[in-house]
Design an enzyme around this catalytic site. Structure first.
Site, PDB file in Angstrom:
ATOM      1  CB  THR A   1       0.527  -6.929   4.813  1.00 55.07           C
ATOM      2  OG1 THR A   1       1.880  -7.701   4.854  1.00 55.07           O
ATOM      3  CG2 THR A   1      -0.242  -7.758   6.009  1.00 55.07           C
ATOM      4  CB  CYS A   2      -3.196  -3.850   3.471  1.00 51.45           C
ATOM      5  SG  CYS A   2      -4.824  -3.203   3.544  1.00 51.45           S
TER       6      CYS A   2
ATOM      7  CG  HIS B   1     -32.540   9.881  20.697  1.00 50.11           C
ATOM      8  ND1 HIS B   1     -31.789   9.145  21.715  1.00 50.11           N
ATOM      9  CD2 HIS B   1     -33.780   9.541  20.949  1.00 50.11           C
ATOM     10  CE1 HIS B   1     -32.915   8.462  22.650  1.00 50.11           C
ATOM     11  NE2 HIS B   1     -34.134   8.617  22.073  1.00 50.11           N
TER      12      HIS B   1
ATOM     13  CD  GLU C   1      -8.337  -7.240  13.920  1.00 45.29           C
ATOM     14  OE1 GLU C   1      -8.731  -6.181  13.622  1.00 45.29           O
ATOM     15  OE2 GLU C   1      -7.497  -7.868  13.096  1.00 45.29           O
TER      16      GLU C   1
ATOM     17  CE1 TYR D   1      -2.978  -0.943  -4.478  1.00 46.79           C
ATOM     18  CE2 TYR D   1      -4.268  -2.868  -4.240  1.00 46.79           C
ATOM     19  CZ  TYR D   1      -3.979  -1.534  -3.617  1.00 46.79           C
ATOM     20  OH  TYR D   1      -4.214  -1.159  -2.507  1.00 46.79           O
TER      21      TYR D   1
ATOM     22  CB  CYS E   1      -6.859  -4.452   5.770  1.00 45.24           C
ATOM     23  SG  CYS E   1      -5.133  -3.754   6.086  1.00 45.24           S
TER      24      CYS E   1
ATOM     25  CE1 TYR F   1      -4.013  -5.376  13.579  1.00 43.57           C
ATOM     26  CE2 TYR F   1      -2.141  -4.796  14.834  1.00 43.57           C
ATOM     27  CZ  TYR F   1      -2.751  -5.135  13.645  1.00 43.57           C
ATOM     28  OH  TYR F   1      -1.729  -5.050  12.551  1.00 43.57           O
TER      29      TYR F   1
ATOM     30  CB  SER G   1      -0.988  -0.037   1.351  1.00 44.76           C
ATOM     31  OG  SER G   1      -1.712  -0.870   1.311  1.00 44.76           O
TER      32      SER G   1
ATOM     33  CG  LEU H   1       3.222  -1.700  12.989  1.00 49.21           C
ATOM     34  CD1 LEU H   1       3.771  -3.270  13.238  1.00 49.21           C
ATOM     35  CD2 LEU H   1       4.477  -0.979  12.101  1.00 49.21           C
TER      36      LEU H   1
ATOM     37  CD  GLU I   1     -28.489   9.480  21.689  1.00 49.47           C
ATOM     38  OE1 GLU I   1     -29.056  10.608  22.040  1.00 49.47           O
ATOM     39  OE2 GLU I   1     -29.179   8.466  21.466  1.00 49.47           O
TER      40      GLU I   1
ATOM     41  CD  GLU J   1       5.786  -7.229  -4.149  1.00 48.80           C
ATOM     42  OE1 GLU J   1       5.955  -8.369  -3.548  1.00 48.80           O
ATOM     43  OE2 GLU J   1       5.720  -6.248  -3.414  1.00 48.80           O
TER      44      GLU J   1
ATOM     45  CE  LYS K   1      -9.092  -6.840   9.952  1.00 48.18           C
ATOM     46  NZ  LYS K   1      -8.014  -6.629  10.637  1.00 48.18           N
TER      47      LYS K   1
ATOM     48  NE  ARG L   1       4.235 -12.580  26.441  1.00 48.16           N
ATOM     49  CZ  ARG L   1       5.258 -11.845  26.303  1.00 48.16           C
ATOM     50  NH1 ARG L   1       6.538 -12.043  26.572  1.00 48.16           N
ATOM     51  NH2 ARG L   1       5.201 -10.307  25.693  1.00 48.16           N
TER      52      ARG L   1
END
Length: 522
Positions: A101-102, A511, A245, A158, A107, A241, A74, A381, A516, A94, A110, A262
């Site tokens: 990764t994303c 509301h 996830e 891409y 991301c 995280y 990215s 990251l 709110e 590349e 996932k 741990r």
């Protein structure tokens, strides 16, 4: 002054030539400041439309570019495309799929799996909302096929974007050479540029076999996306995280899941309210949280993996236990920078003790003309951070915006837990450390979202606002609950702009919504 329109037109694309003609009369009325003339000429000359790349270099020749980007993730792609828009002749190196990764193992896929897990959770609430219960069996292969097809479409997009931007893709692994000027070698061919960006990202960390015998029998988050079926029994190791996830997704989809940590809480670098609540929500959702525990050994058996662990609760003797018949052991114990084969030492590019490339606030390394952005730097990251830093760098290098840099303060982030977490700014402890306890005031709330008013299944929503000094400037917002992932972005803008508690109070609430609560805190 007549020279200035010609300078604006020379070497520029058609759109900029039209702009030059349109402003010719205006420019003729201006005084003749030489510095202004030079600056405008230089800026306009660089902002030409992307041009097609020339022929490949002859055998043994060194190909030269304005900008070389190592890594098609990215951050690297965003920087290369922005540089090309500004007139630079750019190339991206590349060795794998475009998107990093994303797009491929982070991301994007996932989020598809998280959406699937959320759908599974809501299905349990159908009867409470008056619909017949849905007893349909989940088919992992169906969503895997659709998810992978979506990722492939993004890969193609891409590729198409690079082609349209006339950016060359150099396939293979890049390594720096010992040549007098910064040069990389890819598959036996050399490439050089006055500006080289390292955007190689990171990769999941795994224990060494010498640390934990049998550790290689487990997988990482990368391997999660290669699973062909839902594991019946899963053990996730880690408290960050990614671990949270993965555990939430697998559990919601029907895998019997244990999360081994741990200490006694997950997400310990987050605000204490979030850390405590997320741990409770995991347990309430059926995830077995194995606290104060670590894997000691992994063995393969006829019925799966056998995971031996030690639990050392403070003040008690350590206890050894074993988890049998594990289908999926997933290591989520952190990430390491992807710099191993770059030969950074040949240029003396400095790294920290974990291998992250050291950069200053402008993404400069210690070597002139070499830069780094994204996970390889080890700071924040997050995909949007790498993208923003890469684009800012391109503007500095090719649009001569000398002060163009990313502000790393108040970066919002979301954890796609169950329910999701949104956070921006300082935690309460960080604010106290920065401003002093006497200058920090917090406002918090905990409630059941209206969605759960009629459901047997319940999740909480918790929110905290951290304010500093007499004016009560909002320096942090932290929340977990249904919809917090989507509601954070707007509040992050307010924090970034320096909003105060009074600004929030003066905003009329919407509301009935969970959001709110943040404008009615007392």
């Amino acid at each position: 002054m007549a020279l200035l329109p010609r300078a604006l037109s020379a070497g520029a694309g058609p759109s900029w030539r039209r702009a030059a003609r349109a402003f010719r009369g205006f420019l003729l009325l201006l005084p003749e400041p030489a510095a202004l003339t030079r600056a405008l000429s230089r800026a306009m000359a660089c902002r030409q439309e992307p041009q097609p790349q020339g022929p490949p270099p002859a055998a043994g020749a060194v190909a030269s570019y304005d900008y070389l980007v190592i890594g098609g993730g990215s951050g690297g792609l965003a920087s290369a495309r922005r540089a090309a828009e500004l007139g630079a002749r750019a190339a991206v190196v590349e060795s794998h799929k475009l998107g990093g990764t994303c797009v491929n193992v982070g991301c994007v896929p996932k989020k598809v799996m998280w959406n699937t897990a959320v759908h599974s959770e809501f299905m349990h609430d159908h009867a409470d909302y008056g619909f017949p219960s849905c007893e349909g069996k989940f088919n992992w292969r169906v969503i895997k096929e659709k998810r992978d097809a979506y990722v492939s479409r993004l890969n193609a997009i891409y590729q198409n974007n690079l082609t349209k931007s006339h950016i060359e893709i150099i396939r293979g692994h890049a390594a720096f050479t010992s040549d007098p000027k910064p040069t990389i070698e890819v598959s036996g061919k050399k490439y050089t540029a006055p500006h080289i960006l390292i955007a190689t990202g990171g990769m999941p960390s795994t224990p060494h076999e010498s640390q934990i015998p049998g550790a290689s029998l487990g997988i990482t988050s990368d391997g999660f996306f290669q699973l062909e079926e839902l594991p019946g029994r899963s053990v996730i190791v880690g408290a960050g995280y990614i671990a949270v996830e993965m555990a939430g997704i697998l559990s919601a989809l029907g895998s019997k899941t244990s999360l081994m940590i741990r200490h006694d809480k997950v997400l310990r670098s987050f605000d204490s309210m979030i850390s405590t609540n997320c741990t409770e929500e995991l347990e309430n959702a059926g995830v077995e949280v194995l606290k104060f525990s670590q894997v000691k050994e992994v063995k393969k058996t006829l019925s799966g993996l056998e995971v031996s662990m030690v639990t050392a609760v403070p003040g008690r003797l350590p206890v050894m236990t074993m988890i049998p018949d594990v289908d999926c052991l997933l290591w989520a114990i952190g990430r390491v920078p992807n710099t191993k084969d770059l030969s950074l030492n040949k240029l003396g590019i400095q790294t920290d003790d974990k291998g992250h490339i050291i950069v200053d606030e402008f993404q400069n390394t210690n070597v002139k003309g070499i830069y780094a952005v994204g996970d390889v730097c080890g700071k924040a990251l997050l995909t949007p951070v790498a993208i923003a830093a890469g684009r800012k760098l391109a503007h500095r290098l090719f649009e001569y915006k000398e002060d163009s840099k990313l502000d790393y303060n108040n970066i919002p982030t979301v954890v796609f837990s169950h329910p999701p977490i949104g956070t921006v700014g300082l935690t309460e402890d960080e604010a106290i450390h920065k401003y002093g306890i006497e200058n920090v005031k917090t406002y918090s709330t905990s409630f059941t979202p209206m969605y759960h008013a009629v459901t047997k299944r319940k999740t909480k929503c918790v929110m905290k606002m951290v304010c500093a000094n007499k004016e009560e400037k909002v320096v942090g917002i932290h929340m977990q609950g249904l919809g917090c992932d989507e509601m954070l972005q707007g509040f992050a803008v307010a924090v970034k702009m320096g909003a105060t508690k009074a600004d929030f109070d003066n905003t009329v609430a919407i509301h009935p919504t969970s959001s709110e609560e943040l404008v009615t805190l007392r």
